[in-house]
Design an enzyme around this catalytic site. Sequence first.
Site, PDB file in Angstrom:
ATOM      1  N   GLU A   1      -5.802   7.377  -2.123  1.00 39.64           N
ATOM      2  CA  GLU A   1      -6.019   6.227  -1.243  1.00 39.64           C
ATOM      3  C   GLU A   1      -6.737   5.107  -1.980  1.00 39.64           C
ATOM      4  OE1 GLU A   1      -4.742   5.690   1.601  1.00 39.64           O
ATOM      5  OE2 GLU A   1      -3.872   7.689   1.810  1.00 39.64           O
TER       6      GLU A   1
ATOM      7  N   HIS B   1       0.833  -1.205   0.000  1.00 38.88           N
ATOM      8  CA  HIS B   1       0.000   0.000   0.000  1.00 38.88           C
ATOM      9  C   HIS B   1       0.870   1.258   0.000  1.00 38.88           C
ATOM     10  CE1 HIS B   1      -3.742   2.272   1.029  1.00 38.88           C
ATOM     11  NE2 HIS B   1      -2.852   3.111   1.548  1.00 38.88           N
ATOM     12  N   GLU B   2       1.860   1.295   0.884  1.00 36.09           N
ATOM     13  CA  GLU B   2       2.702   2.487   0.973  1.00 36.09           C
ATOM     14  C   GLU B   2       3.590   2.628  -0.262  1.00 36.09           C
ATOM     15  OE1 GLU B   2       1.872   4.463   3.126  1.00 36.09           O
ATOM     16  OE2 GLU B   2       0.766   3.146   4.475  1.00 36.09           O
TER      17      GLU B   2
ATOM     18  N   HIS C   1       1.822   4.389  -3.027  1.00 31.07           N
ATOM     19  CA  HIS C   1       1.710   5.841  -2.891  1.00 31.07           C
ATOM     20  C   HIS C   1       2.871   6.574  -3.556  1.00 31.07           C
ATOM     21  CE1 HIS C   1      -1.913   6.571  -0.741  1.00 31.07           C
ATOM     22  NE2 HIS C   1      -1.596   5.851   0.323  1.00 31.07           N
TER      23      HIS C   1
END
Length: 566
Positions: free
Chosen positions: A502, A479-480, A483
């Site tokens: 997000e 997830h990170e 980003h």
Amino acid sequence: MDIQLDPARDDLPLMANTSHILVKHYVLDLDVDFESQVIEGTIVLFLEDGNRFKKQNSSIEEACQSESNKACKFGMPEPCHIPVTNARTFSSEMEYNDFAICSKGEKDTSDKDGNHDNQEHASGISSSKYCCDTGNHGSEDFLLVLDCCDLSVLKVEEVDVAAVPGLEKFTRSPELTVVSEEFRNQIVRELVTLPANRWREQLDYYARCSQAPGCGELLFDTDTWSLQIRKTGAQTATDFPHAIRIWYKTKPEGRSVTWTSDQSGRPCVYTVGSPINNRALFPCQEPPVAMSTWQATVRAAASFVVLMSGENSAKPTQLWEGCSSWYYYVTMPMPASTFTIAVGCWTEMKMETWSSNDLATERPFSPSEANFRHVGVCSHMEYPCRFQNASATTQEIIPHRVFAPVCLTGACQETLLRLIPPCLSAAHSVLGTHPFSRLDVLIVPANFPSLGMASPHIMFLSQSSLTGGNHLCGTRLCHEIAHAWFGLAIGARDWTEEWLSEGFATHLEDVFWATAQQLAPHEAREQQELRACLRWRRLQDEMQCSPEEMQVLRFPHVGGHSGRFS
């Protein structure tokens, strides 16, 4: 006029007048004092007035339209013209000694907010709930407004960049033989627009300019949410000094950083992102449209490690016994709110043993995966872009380091260290070139309020991600990592649209994680469907328990809550 906010309902006010002038580069020179829980030093701002960057945006827009049939919108927020709502009155009677940084045992002569104002009378500083009109209104001086909160501003001065040997070559007008405001501003204009292939030279000049002497104090004032700076007689952004130095220090209660202890009981400090971004760490321009680069020198006790958003893997330089200096830089323009720093007694974690069964085992790409990788032409502002670097396009796993308190060594060895390479490789196989050249991963203290936070070149992970086995740690990593593309390399025009970043990151964490596990297509589909079902159930529960006004998307405006992504 000070703005009173309800944290539960109101967005963060963005006061910086980015329609008139932009910060192009920050040079920070800071000392971290854990005894007083204060970070203090100077920040030098290199500015570009509106006439120049509006022309640049116009040319970028034309280039985008010629290369693509898709709509490509660029621009600056419209100036906010409002009547004077609060005229401030200032006193000009202040001696130079009042600006001295108070050492231990000395009396601090600042006001109740810790600020040392040196204003003369100003006829009308305009302010409203979210913006300031600081254009030229005839006889008034131009006002530079920066987003600022919970800081003690001690002194503001113009920097004499003309005193730096070698910079005179940046002046194009032969008639400018006398050092003047126009002469110094022309030097800065040329410096901030150097071509991308001269980035090393540009950083060197920025550093040398930041050490140049001052050539006159500037008038300033502060309120709850802003720092306002002016120079007598400078009526437009073009006339305003383009290189200024601000002496300041943070406050222990400042909301941009958290002073705490790590899991081993050692003191540390780190930036927290929300709720007020970095305006309690340094004066800056907060709107996401205000893209800048930075370089920073940070000094701390020799036992501490300084981690920061930076393209280089910094190593400490010993200045004197018991004190070390760390230097980082960024050449990719980013919003100031993405700047991240963490200082603590972290230990760099190394993988002790490798197993052929580990997920970290690198796998070769098939030709179909590699076919789309090419060096293209980007339409963004000029900087040393990795998407135009042939070697970067084939780099599956970027260099990375892992830091954590020494008591978490075992947990990092068991899960985190061996998951980072396959997760980075999976992201590359799906999206291609990594936007950032390296990555530091830090296990932050237990009071960190989220599972993770992504910033340029650095990622914060909660210790909770180490306790749930490979799946929890792997999905959070993915997830990170996502980003880096959605949220950092590509971001929303204003912070009310963070849900878009997000959403992409949440979708891609499943895709990346399935690729990292090398699941068969039907297994990946089943896993993604299960996780989508769980998210849908959770969303339904949250909707039932949320007030009605929280169940709809708000109309975007200039405010915002956070500049980093969790």
